[in-house]
Design a protein around this motif. Structure first.
Motif, PDB file in Angstrom:
ATOM      1  N   ASN A 166      -6.454  10.259  21.430  1.00 56.93           N
ATOM      2  CA  ASN A 166      -7.879   9.951  21.376  1.00 56.93           C
ATOM      3  C   ASN A 166      -8.541  10.517  20.129  1.00 56.93           C
ATOM      4  N   ARG A 167      -7.735  10.988  19.188  1.00 52.63           N
ATOM      5  CA  ARG A 167      -8.296  11.587  17.982  1.00 52.63           C
ATOM      6  C   ARG A 167      -8.948  10.531  17.089  1.00 52.63           C
ATOM      7  N   ASN A 168     -10.081  10.904  16.503  1.00 46.87           N
ATOM      8  CA  ASN A 168     -10.677  10.078  15.460  1.00 46.87           C
ATOM      9  C   ASN A 168      -9.984  10.374  14.131  1.00 46.87           C
ATOM     10  N   LEU A 169      -9.775   9.337  13.324  1.00 48.01           N
ATOM     11  CA  LEU A 169      -8.984   9.480  12.102  1.00 48.01           C
ATOM     12  C   LEU A 169      -9.822   9.206  10.854  1.00 48.01           C
ATOM     13  N   PRO A 170      -9.433   9.816   9.729  1.00 52.89           N
ATOM     14  CA  PRO A 170     -10.078   9.479   8.453  1.00 52.89           C
ATOM     15  C   PRO A 170      -9.757   8.045   8.050  1.00 52.89           C
ATOM     16  N   VAL A 171     -10.565   7.521   7.133  1.00 50.99           N
ATOM     17  CA  VAL A 171     -10.410   6.137   6.687  1.00 50.99           C
ATOM     18  C   VAL A 171     -10.425   6.081   5.162  1.00 50.99           C
ATOM     19  N   VAL A 172      -9.510   5.280   4.602  1.00 46.16           N
ATOM     20  CA  VAL A 172      -9.495   4.993   3.166  1.00 46.16           C
ATOM     21  C   VAL A 172      -9.764   3.509   2.978  1.00 46.16           C
ATOM     22  N   TYR A 173     -10.798   3.192   2.217  1.00 46.92           N
ATOM     23  CA  TYR A 173     -11.129   1.809   1.893  1.00 46.92           C
ATOM     24  C   TYR A 173     -10.477   1.438   0.554  1.00 46.92           C
ATOM     25  N   LEU A 174      -9.817   0.272   0.518  1.00 46.63           N
ATOM     26  CA  LEU A 174      -9.062  -0.176  -0.651  1.00 46.63           C
ATOM     27  C   LEU A 174      -9.686  -1.445  -1.212  1.00 46.63           C
ATOM     28  N   LEU A 175     -10.052  -1.409  -2.493  1.00 50.56           N
ATOM     29  CA  LEU A 175     -10.702  -2.538  -3.150  1.00 50.56           C
ATOM     30  C   LEU A 175      -9.741  -3.193  -4.140  1.00 50.56           C
ATOM     31  N   HIS A 176      -9.497  -4.482  -3.961  1.00 50.53           N
ATOM     32  CA  HIS A 176      -8.583  -5.209  -4.836  1.00 50.53           C
ATOM     33  C   HIS A 176      -9.225  -5.491  -6.200  1.00 50.53           C
ATOM     34  N   GLY A 177      -8.415  -5.992  -7.116  1.00 44.34           N
ATOM     35  CA  GLY A 177      -8.893  -6.369  -8.439  1.00 44.34           C
ATOM     36  C   GLY A 177      -9.270  -7.833  -8.521  1.00 44.34           C
ATOM     37  N   TYR A 178      -9.672  -8.232  -9.713  1.00 42.02           N
ATOM     38  CA  TYR A 178     -10.068  -9.618  -9.966  1.00 42.02           C
ATOM     39  C   TYR A 178      -8.950 -10.566  -9.554  1.00 42.02           C
ATOM     40  N   SER A 179      -9.309 -11.585  -8.836  1.00 40.99           N
ATOM     41  CA  SER A 179      -8.438 -12.651  -8.322  1.00 40.99           C
ATOM     42  C   SER A 179      -7.689 -12.263  -7.054  1.00 40.99           C
ATOM     43  N   GLY A 180      -7.893 -11.053  -6.567  1.00 41.68           N
ATOM     44  CA  GLY A 180      -7.229 -10.632  -5.338  1.00 41.68           C
ATOM     45  C   GLY A 180      -8.044 -10.957  -4.103  1.00 41.68           C
ATOM     46  N   ASN A 181      -7.575 -10.444  -2.954  1.00 39.66           N
ATOM     47  CA  ASN A 181      -8.322 -10.581  -1.710  1.00 39.66           C
ATOM     48  C   ASN A 181      -7.948  -9.449  -0.762  1.00 39.66           C
ATOM     49  N   TYR A 182      -8.443  -9.523   0.460  1.00 42.08           N
ATOM     50  CA  TYR A 182      -8.251  -8.450   1.439  1.00 42.08           C
ATOM     51  C   TYR A 182      -6.775  -8.151   1.712  1.00 42.08           C
ATOM     52  N   ALA A 183      -5.882  -9.142   1.545  1.00 36.81           N
ATOM     53  CA  ALA A 183      -4.468  -8.982   1.880  1.00 36.81           C
ATOM     54  C   ALA A 183      -3.627  -8.478   0.727  1.00 36.81           C
ATOM     55  N   THR A 184      -4.241  -8.266  -0.434  1.00 36.65           N
ATOM     56  CA  THR A 184      -3.499  -7.823  -1.616  1.00 36.65           C
ATOM     57  C   THR A 184      -2.653  -6.586  -1.339  1.00 36.65           C
ATOM     58  N   TRP A 185      -3.202  -5.641  -0.579  1.00 37.94           N
ATOM     59  CA  TRP A 185      -2.530  -4.346  -0.411  1.00 37.94           C
ATOM     60  C   TRP A 185      -1.270  -4.459   0.425  1.00 37.94           C
ATOM     61  N   LEU A 186      -1.139  -5.498   1.206  1.00 33.37           N
ATOM     62  CA  LEU A 186       0.094  -5.710   1.960  1.00 33.37           C
ATOM     63  C   LEU A 186       0.995  -6.759   1.308  1.00 33.37           C
ATOM     64  N   LYS A 187       0.406  -7.694   0.605  1.00 33.76           N
ATOM     65  CA  LYS A 187       1.223  -8.727  -0.052  1.00 33.76           C
ATOM     66  C   LYS A 187       1.911  -8.203  -1.304  1.00 33.76           C
ATOM     67  N   SER A 188       1.220  -7.368  -2.041  1.00 31.54           N
ATOM     68  CA  SER A 188       1.730  -6.960  -3.344  1.00 31.54           C
ATOM     69  C   SER A 188       2.225  -5.518  -3.401  1.00 31.54           C
ATOM     70  N   PHE A 189       1.970  -4.736  -2.358  1.00 32.36           N
ATOM     71  CA  PHE A 189       2.388  -3.334  -2.325  1.00 32.36           C
ATOM     72  C   PHE A 189       3.379  -3.137  -1.182  1.00 32.36           C
ATOM     73  N   LYS A 190       4.446  -2.420  -1.464  1.00 28.44           N
ATOM     74  CA  LYS A 190       5.507  -2.265  -0.461  1.00 28.44           C
ATOM     75  C   LYS A 190       5.236  -1.150   0.541  1.00 28.44           C
ATOM     76  N   ASP A 191       4.468  -0.120   0.155  1.00 29.45           N
ATOM     77  CA  ASP A 191       4.483   1.130   0.907  1.00 29.45           C
ATOM     78  C   ASP A 191       3.184   1.495   1.612  1.00 29.45           C
ATOM     79  N   VAL A 192       2.203   0.617   1.664  1.00 31.73           N
ATOM     80  CA  VAL A 192       0.917   1.002   2.232  1.00 31.73           C
ATOM     81  C   VAL A 192       1.048   1.393   3.703  1.00 31.73           C
ATOM     82  N   ALA A 193       1.697   0.547   4.507  1.00 32.03           N
ATOM     83  CA  ALA A 193       1.837   0.852   5.929  1.00 32.03           C
ATOM     84  C   ALA A 193       2.632   2.137   6.144  1.00 32.03           C
TER      85      ALA A 193
END
Length: 274
Positions: free
Chosen positions: A50-77
């Motif tokens: 039931n712990r509340n967790l910290p949050v990191v917001y990730l902003l993509h670059g030009y021409s990207g979208n919300y899924a960039t961090w999972l499509k183009s990066f291997k290790d985020v999860a």
């Protein structure tokens, strides 16, 4: 500049062996009257306590979208599991630059992120809803956006980063749709002066933000990052500044993201995990 310089999208989402959960949501923006997709990555521990967790917001670059961090990066999860925080892949509509456009009412992305997206995430997920538990970073356009939003909203964010950020947009007035968001630099110079990060440093002089900024030495944004760093030193604004071999590409950003997430994890240890 060709768009491919900014992003190379892969056909597959790389999910290494971990138990992090990935949700894709649609968040309604009243200010822009539309639904906007968002990617939320929660760690394995999320449903087990039931712990509340910290949050990191990730902003993509030009021409990207919300899924960039999972499509183009291997290790985020994998890193979300390792550090036990929540990561949010924000959608900046290809080329919003993450501010409220003074010339186009369809691009009001500061208001969307600060007043709509973050409250939605805090309501739906078990988050630490304070600057002590909230960080933001991004690459290229998103690097500018992360510093811009954190400087202006220090009651929201406690830490921020920039990876290969376009931290002074004025030298690039004909590129990447910026003039569509601000008007031409000739006709609307005041829009450019007040919306470029390098001119907003007085907001950061309180030193209430933990900041990390990095850029590759062969990046076309290296000069504006060096200039920002020198101005921050002159103003005695605390920050970590890193230059490493690298260009404006995914190879550099994958390495950079690891440093930045470690930085944020250390920040969270100092603030909410004491």
């Amino acid at each position: 500049m060709k768009k491919s310089i900014f992003f190379t999208f892969f056909l597959f989402v790389f999910l290494p062996a971990q138990a992090a959960k990935i949700d894709t949501l649609e968040v309604f923006s009243a200010v822009m009257n539309k639904n906007i997709k968002t990617c939320v990555v929660t760690p394995d521990s999320y449903d087990k306590s039931n712990r509340n967790l910290p949050v990191v917001y990730l902003l993509h670059g030009y021409s990207g979208n919300y899924a960039t961090w999972l499509k183009s990066f291997k290790d985020v999860a994998e890193q979300v599991d390792k550090y036990d925080f929540i990561a949010i892949g924000v959608d900046g509509n290809y080329s919003s630059w993450y501010f409220d456009s003074p010339v186009d009412p369809n691009y009001q992305y500061e208001t969307y992120i600060i007043d709509e997206l973050i409250p939605y995430v805090d309501k739906k997920y078990k988050t630490i809803a304070s600057p002590k538990g909230r960080a933001i970073t991004g690459l290229s356009m998103g690097g500018h956006g992360a510093l811009y939003l954190s400087f202006k909203n220090q009651e929201v964010f406690g830490a921020a980063g920039s990876m290969s950020g376009g931290v002074d947009i004025r030298p690039f007035s004909e590129k990447w749709d910026i003039k569509k968001r601000l008007g031409s630099i000739t006709d609307f110079p005041e829009n450019w002066e007040k919306n470029t990060v390098v001119n907003m440093l007085e907001l950061a002089q309180t030193n209430s933000l933990k900041l990390i900024i990095d850029c590759g030495v062969d990046d076309f944004f290296i000069d504006v990052n060096r200039q920002l760093h020198q101005k921050m030193l002159a103003l005695k604004i605390n920050h970590d500044y890193i230059e490493r071999p690298g260009k404006h590409n995914i190879d550099y950003w994958e390495n950079s993201l690891k440093f930045q997430l470690l930085f944020f994890n250390n920040f969270f240890k100092e603030t909410v995990r004491e």
